[in-house]
Design an enzyme around this catalytic site. Structure first.
Site, short mmCIF file in Angstrom:
data_model
loop_
_atom_site.label_atom_id
_atom_site.label_comp_id
_atom_site.label_asym_id
_atom_site.label_seq_id
_atom_site.Cartn_x
_atom_site.Cartn_y
_atom_site.Cartn_z
N SER A 42 10.59 42.14 2.22
CA SER A 42 9.53 42.65 1.36
C SER A 42 9.88 43.96 0.67
O SER A 42 9.33 44.28 -0.38
CB SER A 42 8.23 42.83 2.17
OG SER A 42 8.46 43.65 3.31
N HIS A 274 5.11 50.19 2.19
CA HIS A 274 6.14 49.59 1.35
C HIS A 274 6.23 50.35 0.03
O HIS A 274 5.30 51.04 -0.37
CB HIS A 274 5.82 48.11 1.07
CG HIS A 274 6.10 47.20 2.21
ND1 HIS A 274 5.40 47.25 3.40
CD2 HIS A 274 7.03 46.22 2.37
CE1 HIS A 274 5.87 46.33 4.22
NE2 HIS A 274 6.87 45.69 3.62
#
Length: 420
Positions: A42, A274
């Site tokens: 990711s 993230h």
């Protein structure tokens, strides 16, 4: 696994790009000469940082591979990065419980004509995001102290460090697999960025971690990157440092400066912890810099064709722990990572201990988690040695079955070693 990125679904329902793709370089490669394949998890796919190019994989068109592709003139480009990916998903089909389908093996995108590969993988094997979320639960009501570090270093063993060690041979196999499928390719291993402040401060409760645990988790990212760099160097792969370039863009920075999303989405849109669009852009800059500055070519050092001859020779089961011992080549000087892995009613049971080699012998004591004592378990015992000082790596396995802690028994043993 979807748990590593679907937590952002409610926060990112209206996701949009926050950064403009990098413009092509004036000295861009001649058109048609670069065949680029992007692999990874990711941190590569960039969930919710731009328009979606894959719902299952939470891949966006504003992730760093797309930004890199826009900055160089390509003959072909394929981004098969997928949120939740682990090293096994390079050669195996990636599935989850979302009902959105499956992602084929990422290595399927590699061809003999591929000339450039970037790969960002290993973080999910180490379970770093899952460990961080566990730390949130430990620190949520304790903004001081180091409850997370205390939890993961109980008994004098750093469990995250042990997972990093156990991931090294998997990563080496991945790099070798890329070379085998794309022998002409220049391969770049992209490290993980500085998501948390490096000065030991925090921003509780936006990211509910005490300062002590911020420092602990940041040090684990540094350790993970160190392992990736070491394994990459041993397998003719270039390491791309994204940690140093992203210092100062951490989740605790104000909106517009933060390159990563906090648990409370005040710092941009992406999956929690993230890179957001700005973070992916900074990472793209690091990759482009590496592409423009290839390392000097030096002849590889000769490797000693030593075989570690790793074996499991004895397993003793007690009420609370199992004691495992074995042998290894006397030429080997290092450590052996011992893992017992199984599942019980959808719960993962994973116990790891690292033991040092002494005169060709090794021994490790693995505690049976309290909640599983007396339960019926069937699992795999794995002993893994790592490359070191030119020596190859090896692995030995035993199947174990149990009908209670006192009735553990060894199944058919498989001591055959897979050298790496």
């Amino acid at each position: 696994m979807p748990g590593r990125w679907l937590l952002a679904g409610a926060l990112a329902a209206c996701a949009s790009a926050l950064a403009v793709p990098l413009a092509p370089r004036a000295d861009a490669d001649a058109a048609g000469t670069v065949v680029y394949v992007a692999l990874g998890d990711s941190y590569t796919s960039g969930p919710f940082t731009g328009a979606s190019t894959s719902v299952f994989c939470a891949q966006s068109n504003n992730n760093y591979p797309h930004l890199v592709a826009a900055a160089i003139q390509l003959g072909a480009f394929s981004d098969v990065s997928c949120a939740g990916a682990v090293t096994d998903d390079m050669t195996g089909t990636q599935t989850n419980n979302s009902g959105l389908g499956a992602n084929p093996p990422q290595f399927g995108a590699l061809t003999p004509d591929t000339t450039l590969v970037t790969i960002g993988i290993g973080g999910n094997d180490v379970e770093l995001i899952d460990d961080t979320l566990e730390c949130f639960s430990l620190d949520l009501l304790r903004p001081t102290g180091s409850a997370c570090q205390d939890n993961y270093t109980a008994g004098g063993v750093n469990q995250i460090s042990a997972m990093i060690d156990a991931t090294a041979p998997k990563l080496a196999a991945v790099y070798r697999g890329i070379h085998a499928r794309s022998p002409q390719a220049r391969v770049l291993a992209v490290g993980y960025p500085a998501v948390l402040p490096v000065d030991g401060t925090g921003c509780w409760p936006l990211t509910p971690l005490s300062p002590g645990d911020v420092s602990f988790l940041a040090s684990m990212v540094v350790a993970l990157n160190g392992m990736i760099a070491t394994v990459a160097a041993a397998n003719n792969v270039e390491y791309v440092d994204t940690y140093a370039p992203t210092i100062g863009y951490d989740v605790c920075q104000p909106f517009g400066r933060a390159g990563f999303t906090a648990i409370l989405a005040t710092s941009g849109i992406s999956a929690p912890l993230h890179p957001n669009a700005l973070g992916e852009q900074v990472m793209a800059g690091a990759v482009i810099h590496a592409i423009d500055n290839p390392p000097a070519v030096t002849p590889p050092a000769p490797r000693k064709p030593a075989n570690p001859r790793l074996k499991v020779t004895r397993v003793t089961i007690g009420d609370n722990a199992m004691t495992v011992s074995g042998t290894i080549s006397s030429a080997y000087r290092g450590r052996v990572t011992v893992t017992f892995a199984t599942r019980y009613r959808h719960h993962r049971v994973h116990v790891i201990r690292v033991t040092r080699v002494a005169r060709g012998q090794w021994r490790a004591k693995l505690p049976i988690p309290r909640r599983y004592r007396g339960r019926r378990l069937t699992g795999t015992l794995t002993a893994t040695s790592h490359r070191q000082n030119g020596l190859t790596a090896g692995r030995a396995r035993d199947a174990l079955r149990a009908g209670g802690a006192k009735r553990f028994a060894r199944g058919p043993a498989n001591h055959a070693m897979n050298t790496k």
